[in-house]
Design an enzyme around this catalytic site. Sequence first.
Site, mmCIF file in Angstrom:
data_model
loop_
_atom_site.group_PDB
_atom_site.id
_atom_site.type_symbol
_atom_site.label_atom_id
_atom_site.label_comp_id
_atom_site.label_asym_id
_atom_site.label_seq_id
_atom_site.Cartn_x
_atom_site.Cartn_y
_atom_site.Cartn_z
ATOM 1 N N ARG A 117 0.847 -1.205 0.000
ATOM 2 C CA ARG A 117 0.000 0.000 0.000
ATOM 3 C C ARG A 117 0.877 1.247 0.000
ATOM 4 O O ARG A 117 0.580 2.245 -0.663
ATOM 5 C CB ARG A 117 -0.902 -0.004 1.240
ATOM 6 C CG ARG A 117 -1.935 -1.107 1.232
ATOM 7 C CD ARG A 117 -2.881 -0.959 2.424
ATOM 8 N NE ARG A 117 -3.720 -2.136 2.508
ATOM 9 C CZ ARG A 117 -3.687 -3.025 3.495
ATOM 10 N NH1 ARG A 117 -2.887 -2.835 4.534
ATOM 11 N NH2 ARG A 117 -4.465 -4.073 3.472
ATOM 12 N N SER A 173 -17.191 -6.396 -3.611
ATOM 13 C CA SER A 173 -18.486 -7.082 -3.724
ATOM 14 C C SER A 173 -19.288 -7.064 -2.424
ATOM 15 O O SER A 173 -20.504 -7.207 -2.444
ATOM 16 C CB SER A 173 -18.276 -8.529 -4.180
ATOM 17 O OG SER A 173 -17.499 -9.224 -3.237
ATOM 18 N N ASN A 177 -19.340 -7.127 -8.490
ATOM 19 C CA ASN A 177 -18.443 -8.239 -8.783
ATOM 20 C C ASN A 177 -17.398 -7.724 -9.772
ATOM 21 O O ASN A 177 -17.736 -7.341 -10.894
ATOM 22 C CB ASN A 177 -19.263 -9.386 -9.383
ATOM 23 C CG ASN A 177 -18.401 -10.568 -9.774
ATOM 24 O OD1 ASN A 177 -17.220 -10.433 -10.104
ATOM 25 N ND2 ASN A 177 -19.002 -11.742 -9.738
ATOM 26 N N ALA A 178 -16.145 -7.714 -9.350
ATOM 27 C CA ALA A 178 -15.102 -7.096 -10.174
ATOM 28 C C ALA A 178 -14.976 -7.760 -11.543
ATOM 29 O O ALA A 178 -14.709 -7.088 -12.542
ATOM 30 C CB ALA A 178 -13.760 -7.139 -9.442
ATOM 31 N N CYS A 227 -2.947 -14.469 -3.518
ATOM 32 C CA CYS A 227 -2.674 -14.953 -2.159
ATOM 33 C C CYS A 227 -3.022 -16.436 -2.049
ATOM 34 O O CYS A 227 -3.195 -16.948 -0.938
ATOM 35 C CB CYS A 227 -3.414 -14.117 -1.119
ATOM 36 S SG CYS A 227 -5.188 -14.104 -1.335
HETATM 37 N N1 SAH Z 1 -7.009 -5.088 -1.169
HETATM 38 C C1 SAH Z 1 -7.561 -5.354 0.142
HETATM 39 C C2 SAH Z 1 -7.728 -6.807 0.456
HETATM 40 C C3 SAH Z 1 -8.529 -7.587 -0.557
HETATM 41 S S1 SAH Z 1 -9.162 -9.085 0.059
HETATM 42 C C4 SAH Z 1 -6.719 -4.683 1.192
HETATM 43 O O1 SAH Z 1 -5.749 -4.014 0.880
HETATM 44 O O2 SAH Z 1 -7.050 -4.824 2.370
HETATM 45 C C5 SAH Z 1 -10.252 -9.505 -1.238
HETATM 46 C C6 SAH Z 1 -11.533 -8.711 -1.246
HETATM 47 O O3 SAH Z 1 -12.240 -9.051 -2.421
HETATM 48 C C7 SAH Z 1 -12.497 -9.016 -0.089
HETATM 49 O O4 SAH Z 1 -12.815 -7.810 0.521
HETATM 50 C C8 SAH Z 1 -13.732 -9.633 -0.762
HETATM 51 O O5 SAH Z 1 -14.945 -9.240 -0.141
HETATM 52 C C9 SAH Z 1 -13.644 -9.074 -2.147
HETATM 53 N N2 SAH Z 1 -14.240 -9.861 -3.220
HETATM 54 C C10 SAH Z 1 -14.354 -11.208 -3.313
HETATM 55 N N3 SAH Z 1 -14.883 -11.563 -4.508
HETATM 56 C C11 SAH Z 1 -15.088 -10.409 -5.194
HETATM 57 C C12 SAH Z 1 -15.578 -10.102 -6.499
HETATM 58 N N4 SAH Z 1 -15.944 -11.074 -7.337
HETATM 59 N N5 SAH Z 1 -15.645 -8.810 -6.873
HETATM 60 C C13 SAH Z 1 -15.249 -7.825 -6.030
HETATM 61 N N6 SAH Z 1 -14.774 -8.056 -4.796
HETATM 62 C C14 SAH Z 1 -14.685 -9.318 -4.375
#
Ligand code: SAH
Length: 404
Positions: free
Chosen positions: A220, A259, A287-288, A345
């Site tokens: 970050r 999401s 949903n990304a 991850c």
């Molecule tokens: N970048 C974040 C951590 C990401 S963890 C940080 O710096 O803290 C992954 C995240 O993706 C979770 O919050 C989860 O809710 C979200 N997620 C899971 N599937 C998803 C999707 N299909 N579209 C968007 N977000 C999603």
Amino acid sequence: MRPEDAEPAPAPRARVRLRRGRERPIAEGHPWVFSGAVEREEGPEGAALAAVEAFDGRVLGVGLYSPEGRIRVRLLGRAADLAVDAAFFRARLERALELRRALVPSDCEGYRLVNAEGDGLPGWTVDRFGPVLVSQITAAGLERLRATAYGALAALAPEAAILHLGDLAARRGEGLPAADETVRGEVPAEVAFRENGLSVIAELGGGQKTGWYCDQRENRRRCAELAGGRRVLDLFAHSGGFALNALARGAASAHLVESSPRLASLAARLLAANGLDDGRARVEIANAFEWLREPGEGADLVVVDPPPLARRRADAERAARAYKDVNRLALGRLAPGGYLMTFSCSAAIDARLFRQILFAAAAEAEVALQLLEPLGAAPDHPVDVAHLEGEYLKGWLARSAGPR
Ligand code: SAH
């Protein structure tokens, strides 16, 4: 000596004999004995510890015993007479704390205090979020020794509250109970603390203990260094860790895609708490994967940080396709000269495979992609050099040199 200071009697030990020729990884320092390597095992009911023996009877070490686990023993040390008592836990915890004192920047009150095998404490992670310690015990043997382990942790951080998380997939595999417990002090539903000088919040209650990912802290920070004047796209944003850092360092805009409505509203709260709700940020509940397929504006810095898309080796192929798709779509939004910070991850996707996935994504997106820096977990997540499985977070900082 008061009775509560008395050491409990030494825990009874099982004996785990390896099959012929299976001692090599253990002898070289790998901390796990898989069930498939075991010739025979014997021991008292409820043994927390096991002595691991080679086929010829030589003792290779002593570790945490999981009679139901695929990982049957997690080694704690090599000495046959290793005492796993309060002094043992105190020493390992002090060593862990010393590393964090040396490494964690002073503007961070959230960090991983104990990183399992990487700190010589397999089956145990502890995150510190300000005044609260969040503990995850994922080995049956350690669960049996938890009074001693938590006693040592409490002595190390006498002012901290301790929350024990129970509802974890890894615990189910070990036959351990799913209930959360407050081990010590008062545990609030959420706790505010500082990271990279920003005010953030870890959720501790409410059934979905996503908490806060301190492994991404340094990434970050890197994102913030690159963000000045750029349009940032924070995909899989959680509560906005990357976007907050970017906006604080002068990003032109930040678009968050998450999401979970609950996390999206937490992101909005964090923007406000840091005075960053100045119109530059947009939080999208979506949903990304689908969102990226819709037409949308370009970005100069895209963060792709999905949840683990492969939990097991068997999922790796399907997950690889998902990682490729999301990176290809993200590259479609990236302006020439823009940066990509992309992560996996999943332990089942290794660094080499992730590199291949990026290659395939760039080839399909027809983007000339320059790999600049490999990225990983912050150094408060040490990895034992013998323990490849501990290296779960991998990523790249890359740059689009434009259409290929
Ligand atoms: N970048 C974040 C951590 C990401 S963890 C940080 O710096 O803290 C992954 C995240 O993706 C979770 O919050 C989860 O809710 C979200 N997620 C899971 N599937 C998803 C999707 N299909 N579209 C968007 N977000 C999603």
